[in-house]
Write a protein that holds these residues in place. Sequence first.
Motif, short mmCIF file in Angstrom:
data_model
loop_
_atom_site.label_atom_id
_atom_site.label_comp_id
_atom_site.label_asym_id
_atom_site.label_seq_id
_atom_site.Cartn_x
_atom_site.Cartn_y
_atom_site.Cartn_z
N ASP A 48 42.45 44.64 33.41
CA ASP A 48 42.13 46.06 33.58
C ASP A 48 40.63 46.32 33.59
OD1 ASP A 48 44.90 47.30 33.40
OD2 ASP A 48 44.83 46.09 31.57
N ARG A 49 39.87 45.41 32.99
CA ARG A 49 38.41 45.60 32.96
C ARG A 49 37.74 44.27 32.69
NH1 ARG A 49 34.73 50.03 32.98
NH2 ARG A 49 36.54 51.26 33.58
N ILE A 50 36.58 44.10 33.32
CA ILE A 50 35.73 42.93 33.10
C ILE A 50 34.51 43.38 32.32
CG2 ILE A 50 34.33 41.14 34.22
CD1 ILE A 50 36.24 41.49 36.68
N VAL A 51 34.13 42.62 31.30
CA VAL A 51 32.94 42.93 30.51
C VAL A 51 31.86 41.93 30.88
CG1 VAL A 51 31.95 43.17 28.21
CG2 VAL A 51 34.32 43.88 28.63
N ASP A 52 30.79 42.43 31.47
CA ASP A 52 29.64 41.61 31.85
C ASP A 52 28.67 41.58 30.67
OD1 ASP A 52 27.17 40.69 32.86
OD2 ASP A 52 26.75 42.62 33.81
N GLY A 53 28.77 40.54 29.87
CA GLY A 53 27.85 40.35 28.75
C GLY A 53 27.02 39.11 28.94
N VAL A 54 26.58 38.86 30.18
CA VAL A 54 25.91 37.60 30.50
C VAL A 54 24.43 37.64 30.13
CG1 VAL A 54 25.45 35.89 32.30
CG2 VAL A 54 27.59 37.20 32.36
N PHE A 55 23.68 38.53 30.78
CA PHE A 55 22.24 38.62 30.51
C PHE A 55 21.86 40.05 30.15
CE2 PHE A 55 22.18 35.19 33.91
CZ PHE A 55 22.12 34.14 33.00
N GLY A 56 20.82 40.19 29.32
CA GLY A 56 20.31 41.50 28.95
C GLY A 56 18.89 41.69 29.43
N ILE A 57 18.06 42.34 28.62
CA ILE A 57 16.71 42.67 29.04
C ILE A 57 15.82 41.44 29.15
CG2 ILE A 57 16.81 45.02 28.13
CD1 ILE A 57 15.20 44.08 25.72
N GLY A 58 16.25 40.33 28.56
CA GLY A 58 15.46 39.11 28.66
C GLY A 58 15.80 38.24 29.85
N GLY A 59 16.80 38.64 30.64
CA GLY A 59 17.22 37.85 31.79
C GLY A 59 16.24 37.94 32.94
N HIS A 60 16.20 36.89 33.76
CA HIS A 60 15.35 36.90 34.96
C HIS A 60 16.07 37.64 36.08
CE1 HIS A 60 12.47 34.17 33.15
NE2 HIS A 60 13.45 33.34 32.83
N PRO A 61 15.33 38.34 36.93
CA PRO A 61 15.97 39.05 38.05
C PRO A 61 16.72 38.09 38.97
CG PRO A 61 13.70 39.77 37.75
CD PRO A 61 13.88 38.57 36.89
N GLY A 62 17.89 38.55 39.44
CA GLY A 62 18.68 37.75 40.36
C GLY A 62 19.68 36.86 39.65
N LEU A 63 20.57 36.28 40.40
CA LEU A 63 21.62 35.41 39.88
C LEU A 63 21.68 34.14 40.71
CD1 LEU A 63 24.52 38.00 39.38
CD2 LEU A 63 22.95 37.15 37.62
N SER A 64 22.24 33.11 40.13
CA SER A 64 22.45 31.86 40.86
C SER A 64 23.59 31.10 40.22
CB SER A 64 21.17 31.00 40.86
OG SER A 64 20.80 30.65 39.53
N GLY A 65 24.07 30.09 40.91
CA GLY A 65 25.07 29.19 40.36
C GLY A 65 26.33 29.88 39.91
N GLU A 66 26.82 29.48 38.73
CA GLU A 66 28.09 29.98 38.20
C GLU A 66 28.07 31.49 37.99
OE1 GLU A 66 30.48 29.85 33.96
OE2 GLU A 66 29.62 27.95 34.70
N VAL A 67 26.93 32.01 37.52
CA VAL A 67 26.87 33.45 37.24
C VAL A 67 26.99 34.25 38.53
CG1 VAL A 67 25.56 35.30 36.15
CG2 VAL A 67 25.45 32.99 35.20
N GLN A 68 26.33 33.78 39.59
CA GLN A 68 26.46 34.47 40.87
C GLN A 68 27.90 34.40 41.37
OE1 GLN A 68 23.69 33.17 43.85
NE2 GLN A 68 24.34 34.69 45.34
N GLN A 69 28.55 33.26 41.19
CA GLN A 69 29.96 33.13 41.58
C GLN A 69 30.82 34.13 40.84
OE1 GLN A 69 31.46 29.14 41.11
NE2 GLN A 69 33.59 29.75 41.49
N LEU A 70 30.57 34.30 39.54
CA LEU A 70 31.34 35.25 38.74
C LEU A 70 31.10 36.69 39.20
CD1 LEU A 70 30.78 33.67 35.22
CD2 LEU A 70 33.00 33.93 36.35
N ALA A 71 29.83 37.02 39.47
CA ALA A 71 29.51 38.38 39.90
C ALA A 71 30.17 38.70 41.23
CB ALA A 71 28.00 38.56 39.98
N GLU A 72 30.11 37.76 42.17
CA GLU A 72 30.71 38.00 43.48
C GLU A 72 32.22 38.10 43.39
OE1 GLU A 72 29.17 34.73 45.68
OE2 GLU A 72 27.21 35.68 46.06
N ALA A 73 32.83 37.26 42.56
CA ALA A 73 34.28 37.32 42.38
C ALA A 73 34.70 38.63 41.73
CB ALA A 73 34.75 36.13 41.55
N ALA A 74 33.92 39.09 40.75
CA ALA A 74 34.24 40.36 40.10
C ALA A 74 34.20 41.51 41.10
CB ALA A 74 33.25 40.61 38.95
N GLU A 75 33.18 41.51 41.97
CA GLU A 75 33.08 42.59 42.95
C GLU A 75 34.22 42.52 43.97
OE1 GLU A 75 29.63 44.87 45.55
OE2 GLU A 75 29.11 43.29 44.12
#
Length: 475
Positions: A116-143
Amino acid sequence: MLLVHSVESIRAAEEEAFARTEEGELMQRASDALATSLLCDLGHTDGTKVLILAGPGNNGGDALWAGMRLAGRGVRVWLHAVVPDRVHRAGWAACVENGGTPVDLDTAVSLMGRVDRIVDGVFGIGGHPGLSGEVQQLAEAAERSGTPVTSVDLPSGLDADGAPAHPSFRAERTVTFGTAKACQVMQPAAERCGRLEVVDIGLHWAAVGEAGVPMLRCWEAADVAAAWPVPTVRSDKYSRGVLGVDAGSATYPGAGVLVAYGAAYAGTGMIRSLGAAEVARATLAAIPSVVTAPGQVQAWVVGSGWGDRPDGTARLAEILDQQVPVLIDADGLRHVPEATLAPHHLLTPHAGELARLLGVTRSEVGTDPLAHVHRAAERFGATVLLKGATQYVATPGEPTVEVAVPGPGWTAQAGSGDTLSGVCGALLAAGLPAARAAVCGASLQALTAAAEPPLPPHALAQRFGATLRGLLADR
């Protein structure tokens, strides 16, 4: 009014808070608020399912502790550690002990269309802009899944202090802690944040001195209502403000007419159309109350629709010599003298015009609009309204930029800037300081556009009165 602080300011406020609270207290406040928000969006707990994507550090910890609370309320919780050896161990253990089920990457992706809902708790204010690798795969799959995403503090992949929409999660809701972040109010990044919920976790901005000064003040409808100049029974057309307009030309007469529409329907006391004769005739035909005779004015709007005007520099100097507030727009910006203006002068460029003023590219302005609007204010000594999807107002010497109430993209059409100049000019003539006139004028146009079907600028101006009635009803 929504305040926005930089990452540097947030770090300072968090350090101060850590020093006066028990270890882990801020995380528990954050995770409790996150769980409450998730439960509200889920609507009920029986049979509901949530997938938590936990990154390294405190952001993942907030998500995991919230997952523990959800599991304790009967929600089916799956959790995936993006970086297993750096996951928040206490939060992970608590979530698992309360019924959360760890899953690998492939299982997490397969679950996305079934929860019913996905919680994106991957990166916060300390994260670098953009995504790559597994995290990008997760973001694209979620969308792709279409499942609503709640992002913890900010959508992973965005730059907390910036406007660009780097590759990131796309949130339906963002639950952020302590203060709003720039990416949550600055377009195009803000579009990826969805609905914003700011949670007070007890940061004391005054306790960190200058570090606590906000980078942005985002106006809301109630702030516009409180600042709008309302005439009294003792007001007359002169006290309400007389606006001089030298806008438009024989080639572009409509620009001057649209300025007058904005000023008239924003409530100015009198408009003097003092530009080209063709413009004065067209303006008088559209708005019979306009005066074409010269006389005293409380403020000016100049430059819109001037075109290539040979005497532009001399005409602008003549108007500036009158020592009243002057709004300079469009073609008038080509004639702006450096370092001789004052804060009661208002420049209203869009991104391309600001780039030309500063000798940079339009893409540079779009990448860092705050730095460039600040730079323009300091370079010219004037207040600057940078128009666009997000509208910024900078004043010389003032570290905080004002942000107008946002509106829909319908106002991105020819003539909207001319009408806006008229609104802001009316407010300058009524006595508002330039920054306040700019943010109130831009907000009125945005609020009206949000409440109406798509309308051309002059027709939208005719709806300003209805918007003002709504805004001022409770004042």
